[in-house]
Design a protein around this motif. Structure first.
Motif, short mmCIF file in Angstrom:
data_model
loop_
_atom_site.label_atom_id
_atom_site.label_comp_id
_atom_site.label_asym_id
_atom_site.label_seq_id
_atom_site.Cartn_x
_atom_site.Cartn_y
_atom_site.Cartn_z
N GLN A 147 -38.31 107.47 -25.25
CA GLN A 147 -36.84 107.41 -25.29
C GLN A 147 -36.34 106.01 -25.01
OE1 GLN A 147 -34.86 109.83 -26.28
NE2 GLN A 147 -36.54 111.33 -26.49
N GLN A 148 -37.04 105.29 -24.13
CA GLN A 148 -36.62 103.93 -23.80
C GLN A 148 -36.84 103.01 -24.99
OE1 GLN A 148 -35.12 102.67 -21.22
NE2 GLN A 148 -35.24 100.52 -21.85
N ILE A 181 -42.12 99.88 -20.45
CA ILE A 181 -40.66 99.69 -20.45
C ILE A 181 -40.21 98.87 -19.24
CG2 ILE A 181 -40.28 101.84 -21.71
CD1 ILE A 181 -39.64 103.20 -19.09
N GLN A 182 -41.20 98.48 -18.37
CA GLN A 182 -40.97 97.64 -17.19
C GLN A 182 -39.87 98.22 -16.29
OE1 GLN A 182 -40.32 93.55 -18.39
NE2 GLN A 182 -42.50 93.28 -18.90
N GLU A 183 -40.08 99.48 -15.93
CA GLU A 183 -39.15 100.13 -15.03
C GLU A 183 -39.94 100.80 -13.89
OE1 GLU A 183 -36.42 102.81 -16.73
OE2 GLU A 183 -35.44 101.29 -18.01
N VAL A 184 -39.18 101.10 -12.81
CA VAL A 184 -39.77 101.69 -11.60
C VAL A 184 -39.02 102.98 -11.27
CG1 VAL A 184 -40.30 101.42 -9.16
CG2 VAL A 184 -40.39 99.44 -10.69
N ILE A 185 -39.79 104.05 -11.04
CA ILE A 185 -39.22 105.31 -10.57
C ILE A 185 -39.97 105.67 -9.29
CG2 ILE A 185 -38.80 107.73 -11.08
CD1 ILE A 185 -38.88 107.02 -14.04
N SER A 186 -39.23 105.93 -8.20
CA SER A 186 -39.88 106.15 -6.90
C SER A 186 -39.17 107.26 -6.14
CB SER A 186 -39.88 104.87 -6.07
OG SER A 186 -40.42 105.10 -4.79
N THR A 187 -39.96 107.99 -5.32
CA THR A 187 -39.40 109.00 -4.42
C THR A 187 -38.88 108.37 -3.15
OG1 THR A 187 -41.57 109.37 -3.40
CG2 THR A 187 -40.99 110.74 -5.30
N SER A 188 -39.11 107.08 -2.97
CA SER A 188 -38.66 106.40 -1.77
C SER A 188 -37.16 106.17 -1.83
CB SER A 188 -39.39 105.05 -1.62
OG SER A 188 -38.86 104.33 -0.52
N PRO A 189 -36.43 106.37 -0.73
CA PRO A 189 -34.99 106.13 -0.73
C PRO A 189 -34.65 104.66 -0.83
CG PRO A 189 -35.73 106.65 1.48
CD PRO A 189 -36.91 106.85 0.58
N TYR A 196 -38.90 95.87 -9.86
CA TYR A 196 -40.13 95.75 -10.65
C TYR A 196 -40.58 94.31 -10.62
CZ TYR A 196 -43.45 95.92 -14.46
OH TYR A 196 -44.58 95.83 -15.21
N ASP A 197 -41.78 94.06 -10.08
CA ASP A 197 -42.37 92.72 -10.04
C ASP A 197 -43.79 92.88 -10.56
OD1 ASP A 197 -43.40 90.23 -9.52
OD2 ASP A 197 -42.63 90.11 -7.46
N ASP A 198 -43.93 92.57 -11.87
CA ASP A 198 -45.21 92.82 -12.53
C ASP A 198 -46.34 92.01 -11.90
OD1 ASP A 198 -46.53 94.20 -14.86
OD2 ASP A 198 -47.04 92.10 -15.29
N GLU A 201 -54.19 93.84 -15.96
CA GLU A 201 -53.18 93.46 -16.96
C GLU A 201 -53.21 94.36 -18.18
OE1 GLU A 201 -56.95 91.14 -17.56
OE2 GLU A 201 -55.60 91.58 -15.87
N LYS A 202 -54.28 95.12 -18.37
CA LYS A 202 -54.36 96.04 -19.51
C LYS A 202 -53.79 97.42 -19.17
CE LYS A 202 -58.42 93.90 -21.63
NZ LYS A 202 -59.78 94.12 -22.13
N ALA A 203 -53.39 97.60 -17.94
CA ALA A 203 -52.82 98.88 -17.54
C ALA A 203 -51.43 99.03 -18.15
CB ALA A 203 -52.75 98.98 -16.02
N GLU A 204 -51.14 100.22 -18.69
CA GLU A 204 -49.82 100.49 -19.26
C GLU A 204 -48.93 101.19 -18.23
OE1 GLU A 204 -50.54 102.81 -22.71
OE2 GLU A 204 -51.54 101.18 -23.81
N MET A 205 -49.58 101.94 -17.34
CA MET A 205 -48.81 102.66 -16.34
C MET A 205 -49.58 102.61 -15.00
SD MET A 205 -47.61 106.61 -16.30
CE MET A 205 -46.94 106.40 -17.95
N VAL A 206 -48.83 102.47 -13.91
CA VAL A 206 -49.42 102.43 -12.56
C VAL A 206 -48.64 103.41 -11.68
CG1 VAL A 206 -49.93 101.04 -10.54
CG2 VAL A 206 -50.10 100.01 -12.82
N VAL A 207 -49.39 104.29 -11.02
CA VAL A 207 -48.79 105.22 -10.06
C VAL A 207 -49.29 104.83 -8.67
CG1 VAL A 207 -48.53 107.60 -9.31
CG2 VAL A 207 -48.71 107.06 -11.75
#
Length: 586
Positions: free
Chosen positions: A82-83, A122-130, A135-137, A178-184
């Motif tokens: 969607q992004q 998409i260089q965005e951050v989603i977190s459960t932390s308040p 985002y700092d790649d 650097e080849k990672a597309e997503m990091v949890v």
């Protein structure tokens, strides 16, 4: 005298013989029991620690598994689509779906974990932390490592120490982030670990904690700070083994602990539990102390009972034996003092009555013996006087025939002095000085007859006052003159001297006459101890020996010896009885 073992000693030995084996058996029993308890405690603690390890490992693995399944979620892939397609409205709805999914996953283990999703596409951050997370790649790629990591805190997600897990997609991107597309990024606070440690401690007596050689300790919340320092210092000096689990004993602050540990491989930390053995073994130690106190009390009571028995039985018996021994040695004045009204009082009273009667009878017998001895002494003395008088009168008769009036007068004067001394039969004893005066008169008489006798006397002043039987020395001097000097050609010497020794006095009369051969001397000495009816010659010497023994006891007497070069030495031994002094006249 052989030393006998008292009843008190025997009873104490019996008590010790009974108690010591019991104490030794109890000691080994207690030691074996302590070892069994230690082994059981070790096994129980290891099993309990293993259960705790599995519980903790299960939670940590579940948290890591949630992170992995989240990275493969199709919802996240749809959000990225969607992004990229520019559908912002639909994107916000998908972001909400992703966040709801993350919130559900963060609490599935019961721990409130922090989950942060980094989309490098998409260089965005989603977190459960308040907290707001930018985002700092570059910083993100620097943090990515495989496995759980321990962080001290102070970062965006947590201000306190925590553990972090990174999941990358694709999964092979750990070596090339650097080849990672997503990091949890999933993290949880050490507070949840401390909750488990607190619960573990509540259920037992140990001191549970987590240890890592690089980061130190994570203890339960009630862990004493000083103890934590000691444990940390101990582990720094003694590195833990990489084996799955192990138990060992350790001493901290003068207290003994049983330490058990298991390596938690998922976190690369050790789960450790310290159990104070003093608290575990407290009932055994208390029981052991009470046993020793009770045994000591029994020993004291036993010794006290033995002492009472000793005082009431052994001491009276020993007193009775001691006084019987004194009676055997001749002390019939011995009496046992009676104290109290014990069973021995009647026996002591009868003993005292018996000794009193025996003493009375012996005193009467002793008086009779004294009277008999006095009669014998007078008889012996009467045998001496006629013998000497016959010799003197025979000599005066010869001198009168020769017309030697001066010698007859001198002889008569000396003989008168002699008889004035001897006719006092009421006095059976005299001082040694008086006896020496009589000897002087006698030797003067003999010298007037022979004209070739020289005599010398050396009597210590102390002995001049010594009381001896009358005419004790005259027969010996007479034998020295008649049988020693007279048969000898030329002049003769008679020496009389006194010797003071510790236990006796000696009067030595020695001449340089013709003497006797060895056989004759031996026969003469043997005849001194004959009975009166057996004596055939030397009655004067036999009289002297008998008078000495009757007066001073069996250790006194007359002893004759050969003198080298000719002559005879006669020694009169006057022995002192133990505890008595010889009589002196002042």
């Amino acid at each position: 005298m052989e030393r006998r073992v008292t009843i008190f000693t025997k009873i104490v030995v019996i008590i010790l013989g009974l108690l010591i084996p019991v104490m030794i058996l109890f000691y080994f029993y207690n030691e074996n029991s302590v070892q069994v308890i230690k082994q059981e405690v070790t096994t129980l603690n290891e099993n309990k620690l293993t259960f705790f390890y599995k519980q903790l490992n299960e939670k940590v693995n579940q948290i890591a598994l949630n992170s992995i399944t989240l990275s493969n979620s199709p919802v996240i892939e749809e959000l990225e689509y969607q992004q990229i397609s520019g559908k912002l409205r639909e994107k916000q709805e998908w972001e909400k779906l992703v966040l709801d999914d993350m919130n559900q996953r963060s609490g599935v283990t019961g721990w409130n974990t922090s989950i942060t999703l980094y989309s490098r596409v998409i260089q965005e951050v989603i977190s459960t932390s308040p907290r707001v997370i930018d985002y700092d790649d570059e910083a993100l790629l620097a943090e990515i490592k495989e496995g759980w990591q321990y962080r001290q805190g102070g970062r965006a997600e947590y201000a306190e120490p925590h553990f972090v897990w990174f999941t990358v997609s694709p999964s092979l991107a750990y070596d090339q982030p650097e080849k990672a597309e997503m990091v949890v990024k999933t993290s949880f606070s050490i507070g949840y670990l401390q909750d488990l440690l607190d619960q573990y401690k509540t259920d037992g007596q140990g001191e549970p904690l987590l240890y890592n050689a690089q980061h130190g300790l994570i203890g339960n919340r009630s862990l004493d700070a000083d103890k934590a320092v000691l444990i940390n210092e101990y582990f720094r000096e003694a590195a833990l083994n990489d084996s799955s689990r192990m138990s060992f004993s350790v001493e901290l602050a003068d207290r003994q602990y049983l330490a058990s540990y298991i390596r938690l491989q998922t976190l690369d930390w050790y789960v450790v539990d310290f159990i104070p053995m003093e608290e575990i073994l407290a009932p055994m130690l208390t029981s052991r102390q009470w046993f020793y106190v009770t045994t000591s009390l029994l020993l004291v009571l036993g010794i006290a009972a033995a002492y009472v028995l000793y005082r009431n039985v052994q001491v009276p018996v020993r007193a009775l034996v001691r006084h019987v021994q004194r009676m055997r040695l001749g002390d019939y004045s011995s009496r046992i003092a009676m104290n109290g009204g014990s069973e021995f009082s009647f026996l002591f009273q009868r003993f005292n009555d018996m000794t009193e009667q025996v003493q009375s009878l012996l005193e009467k017998v002793y008086e009779e013996r004294l009277r008999s001895k006095e009669a014998v002494l007078k008889q012996l003395q009467s045998q001496i006087n006629p013998h000497f008088l016959y010799n003197c009168l025979f000599y005066i008769k010869n001198m009168a025939r020769l017309g030697d009036e001066e010698t007859v007068v001198a002889m008569a004067l000396n003989l008168g002095e002699y008889f004035r001394y001897t006719i006092r039969l009421g006095e059976q004893t005299a001082k040694l000085q008086e006896e020496m005066d009589v000897i002087h008169n006698y030797l003067q008489i003999q010298n007037m007859r022979m004209k070739r006798i020289t005599y010398e006397t050396m009597i210590p002043e102390e002995m001049n006052r010594l009381i001896i039987p009358r005419l004790l020395l005259q027969p010996i001097v007479e034998n020295a003159v008649i049988h020693g000097i007279e048969p000898k050609e030329g002049a003769g010497i008679i020496a009389i001297k006194g010797i003071v020794l510790e236990r006796e006095y000696r009067i030595v009369i020695e001449d340089d006459g013709v003497g006797l051969d060895e056989a004759a001397m031996r026969e003469l000495n043997e005849s001194l101890d004959y009975r009166e009816e057996q004596v055939r010659r030397s009655m004067g010497l036999w009289n002297v020996n008998q008078r000495l023994k009757l007066t001073y006891g069996k250790h006194s007497g007359l002893f004759l010896y050969r003198v080298p070069g000719g002559g005879v030495r006669a020694e009169l031994i006057i022995a002192r009885q133990e505890g008595e002094e010889l009589c002196f006249s002042y």
